[in-house]
Design an enzyme around this catalytic site. Structure first.
Site, PDB file in Angstrom:
ATOM      1  N   GLN A   1       0.814  -1.216   0.000  1.00 58.55           N
ATOM      2  CA  GLN A   1       0.000   0.000   0.000  1.00 58.55           C
ATOM      3  C   GLN A   1       0.849   1.268   0.000  1.00 58.55           C
ATOM      4  OE1 GLN A   1      -3.830  -0.269   2.389  1.00 58.55           O
ATOM      5  NE2 GLN A   1      -2.610  -1.812   3.447  1.00 58.55           N
TER       6      GLN A   1
ATOM      7  N   ASP B   1      15.279  -9.965  -3.953  1.00 59.90           N
ATOM      8  CA  ASP B   1      14.683 -10.937  -3.036  1.00 59.90           C
ATOM      9  C   ASP B   1      15.275 -10.742  -1.648  1.00 59.90           C
ATOM     10  OD1 ASP B   1      13.568 -13.031  -1.701  1.00 59.90           O
ATOM     11  OD2 ASP B   1      14.366 -14.605  -3.006  1.00 59.90           O
ATOM     12  N   LEU B   2      14.515 -10.084  -0.789  1.00 57.02           N
ATOM     13  CA  LEU B   2      15.019  -9.762   0.547  1.00 57.02           C
ATOM     14  C   LEU B   2      15.192 -10.978   1.436  1.00 57.02           C
ATOM     15  CD1 LEU B   2      12.997  -6.489   1.222  1.00 57.02           C
ATOM     16  CD2 LEU B   2      15.373  -6.702   0.507  1.00 57.02           C
TER      17      LEU B   2
ATOM     18  N   TYR C   1       6.958  -8.290   6.261  1.00 57.03           N
ATOM     19  CA  TYR C   1       6.116  -9.484   6.393  1.00 57.03           C
ATOM     20  C   TYR C   1       4.940  -9.054   7.265  1.00 57.03           C
ATOM     21  CZ  TYR C   1       4.711 -14.296   7.374  1.00 57.03           C
ATOM     22  OH  TYR C   1       4.005 -15.469   7.475  1.00 57.03           O
ATOM     23  N   THR C   2       3.756  -8.952   6.680  1.00 55.61           N
ATOM     24  CA  THR C   2       2.617  -8.365   7.398  1.00 55.61           C
ATOM     25  C   THR C   2       1.497  -9.355   7.702  1.00 55.61           C
ATOM     26  OG1 THR C   2       1.659  -7.664   5.289  1.00 55.61           O
ATOM     27  CG2 THR C   2       3.052  -6.070   6.451  1.00 55.61           C
TER      28      THR C   2
ATOM     29  N   THR D   1       5.470  -0.352  13.533  1.00 55.30           N
ATOM     30  CA  THR D   1       4.075  -0.610  13.884  1.00 55.30           C
ATOM     31  C   THR D   1       3.784  -0.381  15.364  1.00 55.30           C
ATOM     32  OG1 THR D   1       2.426  -2.404  14.011  1.00 55.30           O
ATOM     33  CG2 THR D   1       4.708  -3.037  14.184  1.00 55.30           C
ATOM     34  N   ASP D   2       2.515  -0.138  15.668  1.00 53.67           N
ATOM     35  CA  ASP D   2       2.082  -0.045  17.060  1.00 53.67           C
ATOM     36  C   ASP D   2       2.152  -1.392  17.765  1.00 53.67           C
ATOM     37  OD1 ASP D   2      -0.983  -1.254  17.311  1.00 53.67           O
ATOM     38  OD2 ASP D   2      -0.494  -0.571  15.300  1.00 53.67           O
TER      39      ASP D   2
ATOM     40  N   TYR E   1       4.756 -11.215  15.085  1.00 55.74           N
ATOM     41  CA  TYR E   1       4.889 -10.093  14.160  1.00 55.74           C
ATOM     42  C   TYR E   1       5.467  -8.869  14.873  1.00 55.74           C
ATOM     43  CZ  TYR E   1       3.428  -5.982  11.492  1.00 55.74           C
ATOM     44  OH  TYR E   1       3.398  -4.770  10.853  1.00 55.74           O
TER      45      TYR E   1
ATOM     46  N   TRP F   1      -3.039   0.460  11.417  1.00 56.01           N
ATOM     47  CA  TRP F   1      -4.317   0.312  10.711  1.00 56.01           C
ATOM     48  C   TRP F   1      -4.291   0.968   9.322  1.00 56.01           C
ATOM     49  CZ3 TRP F   1      -9.071   0.785  14.493  1.00 56.01           C
ATOM     50  CH2 TRP F   1      -8.823   0.010  15.642  1.00 56.01           C
TER      51      TRP F   1
END
Length: 279
Positions: A10, A30-31, A55-56, A95-96, A119, A144
């Site tokens: 996104q 390619d990580l 990686y989500t 991220t939170d 995660y 979010w």
């Protein structure tokens, strides 16, 4: 030239829409392969590097920990060290989920971290790897994320509303929905400032006002003209492999002070996303 790791995500897509960037997808770099990120930075010789890859898959990370660790911690560390060697600004999205989600107060950058799932733990290790690199680095924690593309809550709700007239949505998890377009704009603003000598650091950026997932869903349906009814349920009624934080509120005052970037009003951005989605 701005080099962006990530191409289909996104934020990556919004960065490409807003600026002249070179975005690298997995087919380009390619990580999962050690050394690939550093090699890409050497080959492209950018002036700024932004890591919008991650990686989500939060639930799968509970079992695919090696892949999550590689993409969320080890690869960003390699990027940051390569940037440190070349004296390049490096911007990294976090991220939170590095917090435990307790309480109701918005989290500040100096609050203690205690991730509740794999995660969040891998993202925290990525933050530390970036800090340890010695690079001029900025870590932007957000929450979010939504847009008209990719996989996100807004698109899921629109899809479900096509066949469901009633949905049970978690009502005791509260956070700030954040438009990917605004995250991209913020990264570009910070990148320009860092090129002019502004130091990096850890910052928070999320939409306002805070809302529950159920409340977010209601606003999506209201703006999209859907009649789907939302029923609030507790987190305990919707078990998932990975534990989610109840409190995802982020205090974004530091970013406003240092970079003059204010929190976006997510309802306004939602209207734009819905129009782009054709809803």
């Amino acid at each position: 030239m701005i080099l962006v790791f990530g191409k289909s995500g996104q934020v990556s897509r919004e960065l490409a829409r807003q600026a002249d960037v070179t975005a690298l997808g997995r087919e380009d770099c390619d990580l999962m392969q050690p050394g690939a990120a550093a090699q890409a930075i050497a080959e492209h010789a950018p002036s700024v590097v932004i890591n919008a890859s991650a990686y989500t898959a939060v639930d799968r990370a509970e079992t695919e920990t090696e892949a999550a660790l590689r993409l969320n911690a080890q690869a960003p560390g390699e990027m940051a060290r390569a940037c440190a060697t070349r004296g390049l600004p490096f911007l990294h999205i976090s991220t939170d989920y590095v917090f435990d989600g307790s309480g109701t107060a918005p989290w500040t950058e100096t609050d203690p971290v205690a991730p509740k799932n794999a995660y969040g733990q891998t993202k925290l290790e990525g933050e530390q790897a970036v800090r340890d690199s010695g690079a001029q680095a900025l870590i932007l924690r957000t929450s979010w994320v939504f847009s008209a593309h990719g996989t996100n809550f807004v698109k899921t709700m629109l899809r479900l509303s096509e066949t469901r007239d009633h949905l049970s949505i978690v009502g005791d998890q509260v956070g700030g929905p954040t438009p990917a377009a605004d995250i991209a704009a913020t990264l570009l603003t910070c990148a320009r400032a860092m090129q002019e000598g502004q130091p990096g650091g850890t910052y928070h950026y999320a939409g306002q006002p805070a809302v529950s997932w159920a409340g977010f869903a209601r606003e999506i349906f209201c703006q999209a003209g859907k009649t789907t009814v939302v029923e609030d349920i507790p987190t305990t009624a919707y078990p998932t492999p990975a534990q989610r934080p109840l409190n995802s509120r982020l205090d974004c005052a530091k970013l406003a002070t240092d970079f003059s970037v204010n929190q976006p009003a997510w309802q306004d951005s939602l209207s734009r996303v819905l129009r782009e989605s054709g809803a």
